[in-house]
Design a protein around this motif. Structure first.
Motif, mmCIF file in Angstrom:
data_model
loop_
_atom_site.group_PDB
_atom_site.id
_atom_site.type_symbol
_atom_site.label_atom_id
_atom_site.label_comp_id
_atom_site.label_asym_id
_atom_site.label_seq_id
_atom_site.Cartn_x
_atom_site.Cartn_y
_atom_site.Cartn_z
ATOM 1 N N GLU A 99 0.809 -1.231 0.000
ATOM 2 C CA GLU A 99 0.000 0.000 0.000
ATOM 3 C C GLU A 99 0.839 1.276 0.000
ATOM 4 N N THR A 100 2.153 1.170 0.357
ATOM 5 C CA THR A 100 2.971 2.382 0.375
ATOM 6 C C THR A 100 3.452 2.734 -1.027
ATOM 7 N N GLN A 101 3.299 1.827 -1.988
ATOM 8 C CA GLN A 101 3.754 2.126 -3.333
ATOM 9 C C GLN A 101 2.845 3.166 -3.993
ATOM 10 N N LYS A 102 3.490 4.062 -4.743
ATOM 11 C CA LYS A 102 2.784 5.206 -5.304
ATOM 12 C C LYS A 102 2.193 4.924 -6.677
ATOM 13 N N ILE A 103 1.168 5.697 -6.994
ATOM 14 C CA ILE A 103 0.672 5.776 -8.366
ATOM 15 C C ILE A 103 1.450 6.922 -8.994
ATOM 16 N N VAL A 104 2.314 6.631 -9.944
ATOM 17 C CA VAL A 104 3.123 7.670 -10.596
ATOM 18 C C VAL A 104 2.403 8.096 -11.870
ATOM 19 N N ALA A 105 1.940 9.341 -11.901
ATOM 20 C CA ALA A 105 1.158 9.852 -13.029
ATOM 21 C C ALA A 105 1.949 10.943 -13.746
ATOM 22 N N LEU A 106 2.136 10.773 -15.044
ATOM 23 C CA LEU A 106 2.893 11.733 -15.841
ATOM 24 C C LEU A 106 1.930 12.720 -16.500
ATOM 25 N N ALA B 2 -5.938 15.836 -17.895
ATOM 26 C CA ALA B 2 -7.098 15.758 -16.981
ATOM 27 C C ALA B 2 -7.543 14.316 -16.818
ATOM 28 N N SER B 3 -7.523 13.559 -17.918
ATOM 29 C CA SER B 3 -7.898 12.139 -17.863
ATOM 30 C C SER B 3 -6.903 11.351 -17.012
ATOM 31 N N VAL B 4 -5.623 11.645 -17.161
ATOM 32 C CA VAL B 4 -4.583 10.994 -16.347
ATOM 33 C C VAL B 4 -4.859 11.255 -14.861
ATOM 34 N N CYS B 5 -5.197 12.497 -14.527
ATOM 35 C CA CYS B 5 -5.504 12.858 -13.126
ATOM 36 C C CYS B 5 -6.740 12.112 -12.616
ATOM 37 N N ASP B 6 -7.789 12.067 -13.432
ATOM 38 C CA ASP B 6 -9.028 11.371 -13.037
ATOM 39 C C ASP B 6 -8.784 9.879 -12.821
ATOM 40 N N HIS B 7 -8.007 9.269 -13.708
ATOM 41 C CA HIS B 7 -7.707 7.839 -13.569
ATOM 42 C C HIS B 7 -6.816 7.584 -12.350
ATOM 43 N N ALA B 8 -5.877 8.497 -12.091
ATOM 44 C CA ALA B 8 -5.018 8.361 -10.898
ATOM 45 C C ALA B 8 -5.863 8.406 -9.630
ATOM 46 N N ALA B 9 -6.832 9.325 -9.604
ATOM 47 C CA ALA B 9 -7.721 9.448 -8.435
ATOM 48 C C ALA B 9 -8.581 8.197 -8.267
ATOM 49 N N TRP B 10 -9.036 7.628 -9.393
ATOM 50 C CA TRP B 10 -9.853 6.400 -9.336
ATOM 51 C C TRP B 10 -9.034 5.234 -8.768
ATOM 52 N N ILE B 11 -7.800 5.082 -9.246
ATOM 53 C CA ILE B 11 -6.925 4.004 -8.742
ATOM 54 C C ILE B 11 -6.647 4.215 -7.255
ATOM 55 N N ALA B 12 -6.377 5.466 -6.875
ATOM 56 C CA ALA B 12 -6.090 5.780 -5.471
ATOM 57 C C ALA B 12 -7.289 5.469 -4.578
ATOM 58 N N SER B 13 -8.494 5.766 -5.068
ATOM 59 C CA SER B 13 -9.704 5.540 -4.260
ATOM 60 C C SER B 13 -9.922 4.050 -3.997
ATOM 61 N N ARG B 14 -9.471 3.198 -4.923
ATOM 62 C CA ARG B 14 -9.682 1.752 -4.788
ATOM 63 C C ARG B 14 -8.532 1.035 -4.084
ATOM 64 N N THR B 15 -7.353 1.636 -4.106
ATOM 65 C CA THR B 15 -6.173 0.959 -3.541
ATOM 66 C C THR B 15 -5.639 1.625 -2.274
ATOM 67 N N GLY B 16 -6.038 2.886 -2.055
ATOM 68 C CA GLY B 16 -5.488 3.627 -0.908
ATOM 69 C C GLY B 16 -4.069 4.114 -1.136
ATOM 70 N N ALA B 17 -3.565 3.979 -2.359
ATOM 71 C CA ALA B 17 -2.178 4.362 -2.654
ATOM 72 C C ALA B 17 -2.061 5.877 -2.850
ATOM 73 N N PRO B 18 -0.923 6.462 -2.428
ATOM 74 C CA PRO B 18 -0.691 7.894 -2.687
ATOM 75 C C PRO B 18 -0.402 8.139 -4.169
ATOM 76 N N VAL B 19 -0.595 9.375 -4.598
ATOM 77 C CA VAL B 19 -0.355 9.750 -5.996
ATOM 78 C C VAL B 19 0.834 10.705 -6.076
ATOM 79 N N GLU B 20 1.756 10.412 -6.984
ATOM 80 C CA GLU B 20 2.829 11.364 -7.282
ATOM 81 C C GLU B 20 2.683 11.821 -8.724
ATOM 82 N N LEU B 21 2.521 13.116 -8.905
ATOM 83 C CA LEU B 21 2.378 13.710 -10.233
ATOM 84 C C LEU B 21 3.743 14.213 -10.689
#
Length: 287
Positions: free
Chosen positions: A4-11, A19-38
């Protein structure tokens, strides 16, 4: 991948796909609890301009012009850096607005593939838009950075579609290869796929080997609490899968980045490239 400490790395690059990349990152984060790094990467050509613009000019005038040009270059580099930070601030605001609390940003200089290599050790997934800011939007063109990242990355690469749509129905392309088996294993282990409808399909003919492969995939998913459907589809993968995604209204395609190919280490499999081009839904690529 399940840490769970592993990040979602969004470019993010400021293109129409950001905007789509951000929305998908938020969706993945909501389901996994993972932090997002942009991450926004300033390419070497963007970050500096070291050309000698002065030409053959008399010495005194040349010196003055060189000073002015150096000042302009410094201003340009500063503006590009400010723009990069603004892109990151906008992206962070979008992800936070979608309910993600743990969002960090990073402005990088240099090559995008090197930047991904530096951060992917801590990443559960690399998220990128199908086409980048500088891409030719002619039909069939795929962003060169995307191809390079898929080749180089050792983590799953999530290729965001142009617009975000909530994902509930997932198609898994299964060819019995190592990366396809890894994709099924990943789905079984990841909280991202809990509660989603999963369909595993092989394109080709229903040989005993294919039937056994699908049965093994179904059993692995069932053991993880995912009751997947399986089927064999006649035809060529790039056309048959694309048609199935459209007709059965799948929201996401998961596939191995490489098929059975002697040159798979040099290029992305041609089926993979064709599928990313053809699909209007997000594509998750497994190595």
């Amino acid at each position: 991948m399940t840490n769970e400490t592993q990040k979602i790395v969004a470019l993010v690059d400021g293109s129409i796909y950001s905007a789509s990349v951000c929305d998908h990152a938020a969706w993945i984060a909501s389901r996994t609890g993972a932090p997002v790094e942009l991450i926004h990467v300033l390419g070497r050509r963007e970050a500096s301009d070291s050309h000698d613009h002065s030409g053959a000019i008399a010495l005194g005038a040349r010196t003055a012009l060189m000073e002015q040009l150096a000042e302009l270059d410094a201003q340009r580099a500063k503006l590009i850096s400010h723009r990069g930070r603004a892109i990151l601030e906008d992206a962070q605001a979008l992800v936070e607005k979608a309910g993600v609390a743990d969002v960090t940003t990073r402005l990088r200089h240099g090559d995008i593939v090197e930047a991904v290599a530096d951060v992917e050790g801590d990443a559960r997934v690399i998220l990128i838009g199908k086409r980048g800011e500088a891409a030719d939007f002619a039909k069939g063109h795929l962003g060169s950075n995307l191809e390079r990242i898929v080749r180089a990355s050792h983590k799953p690469v999530f290729v965001a579609s142009r617009a975000f749509k909530r994902i509930s129905k997932v198609l898994v392309a299964y060819d019995g290869g190592t990366s396809a088996m890894k994709a099924v294993d990943h789905i079984a282990r990841s909280p991202l796929f809990r509660g989603l409808a999963v369909h595993v399909v092989t394109v080709g003919s229903a040989s005993p080997e294919v039937t056994k492969g699908l049965a093994d995939a179904k059993a692995m998913l069932k053991a993880a609490g995912i009751d997947a459907e399986t089927s064999v589809l006649p035809g060529q993968p790039e056309t048959a899968l694309g048609k199935l995604v459209d007709e059965a209204q799948f929201d996401m395609l998961v596939m191995g980045a490489y098929g059975h190919s002697r040159i798979r280490n040099l290029i992305i499999g041609s089926t993979t490239t064709a599928m990313i081009r053809a699909c209007k839904v997000p594509v998750v690529l497994m190595r």
